[in-house]
Enzyme design. Structure first.
Site, PDB file in Angstrom:
ATOM      1  N   HIS A  65       3.884   1.999 -29.670  1.00  0.00           N
ATOM      2  CA  HIS A  65       3.416   2.473 -28.381  1.00  0.00           C
ATOM      3  C   HIS A  65       2.532   1.399 -27.744  1.00  0.00           C
ATOM      4  O   HIS A  65       2.133   0.429 -28.403  1.00  0.00           O
ATOM      5  CB  HIS A  65       2.658   3.777 -28.540  1.00  0.00           C
ATOM      6  CG  HIS A  65       3.543   4.933 -28.883  1.00  0.00           C
ATOM      7  ND1 HIS A  65       3.072   6.227 -28.961  1.00  0.00           N
ATOM      8  CD2 HIS A  65       4.860   5.001 -29.172  1.00  0.00           C
ATOM      9  CE1 HIS A  65       4.077   7.036 -29.274  1.00  0.00           C
ATOM     10  NE2 HIS A  65       5.167   6.311 -29.412  1.00  0.00           N
ATOM     11  N   GLU A  67      -0.589   1.206 -26.712  1.00  0.00           N
ATOM     12  CA  GLU A  67      -1.918   0.965 -27.287  1.00  0.00           C
ATOM     13  C   GLU A  67      -1.815   0.222 -28.606  1.00  0.00           C
ATOM     14  O   GLU A  67      -2.553  -0.743 -28.863  1.00  0.00           O
ATOM     15  CB  GLU A  67      -2.652   2.297 -27.498  1.00  0.00           C
ATOM     16  CG  GLU A  67      -2.821   3.115 -26.226  1.00  0.00           C
ATOM     17  CD  GLU A  67      -1.712   4.138 -26.029  1.00  0.00           C
ATOM     18  OE1 GLU A  67      -2.034   5.281 -25.670  1.00  0.00           O
ATOM     19  OE2 GLU A  67      -0.527   3.790 -26.263  1.00  0.00           O
ATOM     20  N   CYS A  93      -1.433   9.398 -27.554  1.00  0.00           N
ATOM     21  CA  CYS A  93      -0.900  10.498 -28.364  1.00  0.00           C
ATOM     22  C   CYS A  93      -1.809  10.749 -29.564  1.00  0.00           C
ATOM     23  O   CYS A  93      -2.517   9.862 -30.035  1.00  0.00           O
ATOM     24  CB  CYS A  93       0.526  10.201 -28.811  1.00  0.00           C
ATOM     25  SG  CYS A  93       0.689   8.758 -29.891  1.00  0.00           S
ATOM     26  N   THR A 222      33.519   8.359  -3.822  1.00  0.00           N
ATOM     27  CA  THR A 222      32.960   7.013  -3.910  1.00  0.00           C
ATOM     28  C   THR A 222      33.769   6.152  -4.880  1.00  0.00           C
ATOM     29  O   THR A 222      34.020   4.969  -4.617  1.00  0.00           O
ATOM     30  CB  THR A 222      31.486   7.094  -4.371  1.00  0.00           C
ATOM     31  OG1 THR A 222      30.728   7.787  -3.373  1.00  0.00           O
ATOM     32  CG2 THR A 222      30.897   5.715  -4.569  1.00  0.00           C
ATOM     33  N   ASP A 226      35.574   2.889  -3.267  1.00  0.00           N
ATOM     34  CA  ASP A 226      34.891   1.607  -3.483  1.00  0.00           C
ATOM     35  C   ASP A 226      35.124   0.969  -4.841  1.00  0.00           C
ATOM     36  O   ASP A 226      34.779  -0.197  -5.037  1.00  0.00           O
ATOM     37  CB  ASP A 226      33.382   1.787  -3.286  1.00  0.00           C
ATOM     38  CG  ASP A 226      33.012   2.271  -1.894  1.00  0.00           C
ATOM     39  OD1 ASP A 226      33.770   1.957  -0.959  1.00  0.00           O
ATOM     40  OD2 ASP A 226      31.976   2.941  -1.756  1.00  0.00           O
TER      41      ASP A 226
END
Length: 335
Positions: A65, A67, A93, A222, A226
């Site tokens: 994490h 820290e 945490c 779409t 495309d």
């Protein structure tokens, strides 16, 4: 939320803390889209004079994490004994997961003060880290208390970084961002022979938005019109990132060879009959943010509902100047 064990006499100047928050938010933003099912988090460690000792982020699930990574960087540099203040975008945490609790990592250092931008939105762990640190005698303070002209902007940026995780962890559904490119008349249809009409800067922004998303949602229209790639190309992508390509295709019109080619590009194509089914499934797959890149009909249909969270409209300037970018937020759920 007010300060816990507020030892104001030992605090660094608010300008120093504001600058540290800005750097922590920036580095967390760099890894948005890489950390699911964990949230992106940034951390800055300062010494008693306000000098920066480390700037780190949580980079991917299962990795250290923010820290813990910052503390490890100080340990490697021989500066761990100088750690005085921890500035972090999300409450540390206080539970064992794939990595040890960050609250305990902080307590293993000489840190005396912790500044937190956002409390943990996870209803199973809310309050744990801040309370644990305060109980150990540290001064725990929050960005909302900062007396600085940038406080509101920093708070908004920190909230946006955590918003996709916050919605997912409290509702089980992904944060829905809609990207819409418009010409000077408000049309989404590019001129004949062109695939876009926005500037190079806007195209790069679009790829940054795609980079932070865990899934792309589009419609079969779409795809047929495309043949889009839906890959991150203008900036480096997160290493090993595999996004879901959610296609609304009630009538089964998307060719099998398109799905095969999408998989070869590293996407995970999935077909859905309607958007509610799509969002439910994406949430169950751990998708924090889904980026809607669709045509005018589907885009308008989603904007007419309450399921979207952010709408980014990129409009070409009629005078040839820079594109106009408008960001609207429908709701950011924090639980």
């Amino acid at each position: 939320m007010g300060a816990l064990n507020d030892l104001t006499s030992s605090s660094l100047p608010d300008g120093v803390i504001a600058d540290a928050f800005a750097r922590a938010i920036a580095v967390a933003t760099d890894y948005a889209g890489a950390t699911s099912p964990n949230p992106p988090v940034g951390c800055v460690l300062l010494d008693a004079a306000g000098n920066s000792l480390a700037v780190e982020a949580h980079r991917k699930a299962g990795d250290l994490h923010a820290e813990a990574r910052a503390i490890a960087a100080c340990r490697a540099a021989g500066t761990i004994d100088r750690i005085h203040t921890v500035v972090v975008t999300l409450e540390p945490c206080n539970h064992h997961g794939r990595t040890p609790p960050c609250a305990e990592a902080i307590l293993s250092t000489p840190a005396r003060e912790v500044w937190i931008a956002e409390t943990d939105p996870n209803p199973r762990v809310e309050g744990g880290g801040a309370v644990r640190l305060a109980a150990a005698g540290l001064s725990v303070r929050f960005l909302s208390e900062l007396d600085h002209p940038d406080r509101a902007r920093l708070a908004s940026e920190a909230e946006r970084v955590i918003a996709p995780f916050a919605k997912w962890v409290t509702t089980g559904l992904p944060f829905v961002t809609i990207k819409q490119a418009l010409d000077e008349t408000g049309s989404m249809i590019p001129p004949a022979g062109q695939r876009t009409f926005t500037s190079e800067t806007s195209l790069t922004l679009a790829h940054r938005m795609r980079r932070r998303a865990d899934a792309i949602l589009t419609g079969n229209g779409t795809i047929l019109a495309d043949n889009p790639e839906f890959t991150v190309r203008r900036i480096p992508d997160h290493p090993g990132k595999s996004r879901i390509l959610a296609i609304l295709d009630r009538t089964g019109r998307v060719p099998a060879d398109y799905l095969t080619a999408a998989a070869q590009r590293g996407l995970r194509p999935m077909l859905f009959a309607d958007i509610d089914d799509a969002l439910t499934r994406l949430g169950s797959e751990g998708v924090h943010e889904v980026l809607v890149e669709a045509g005018p009909t589907l885009t308008a249909a989603i904007l007419s509902t309450d399921i979207w969270d952010e709408h980014v409209a990129i409009k070409k300037a009629g005078d040839g100047g820079p594109d106009h970018i408008t960001i609207s937020r429908n709701h950011i759920k924090k639980g």
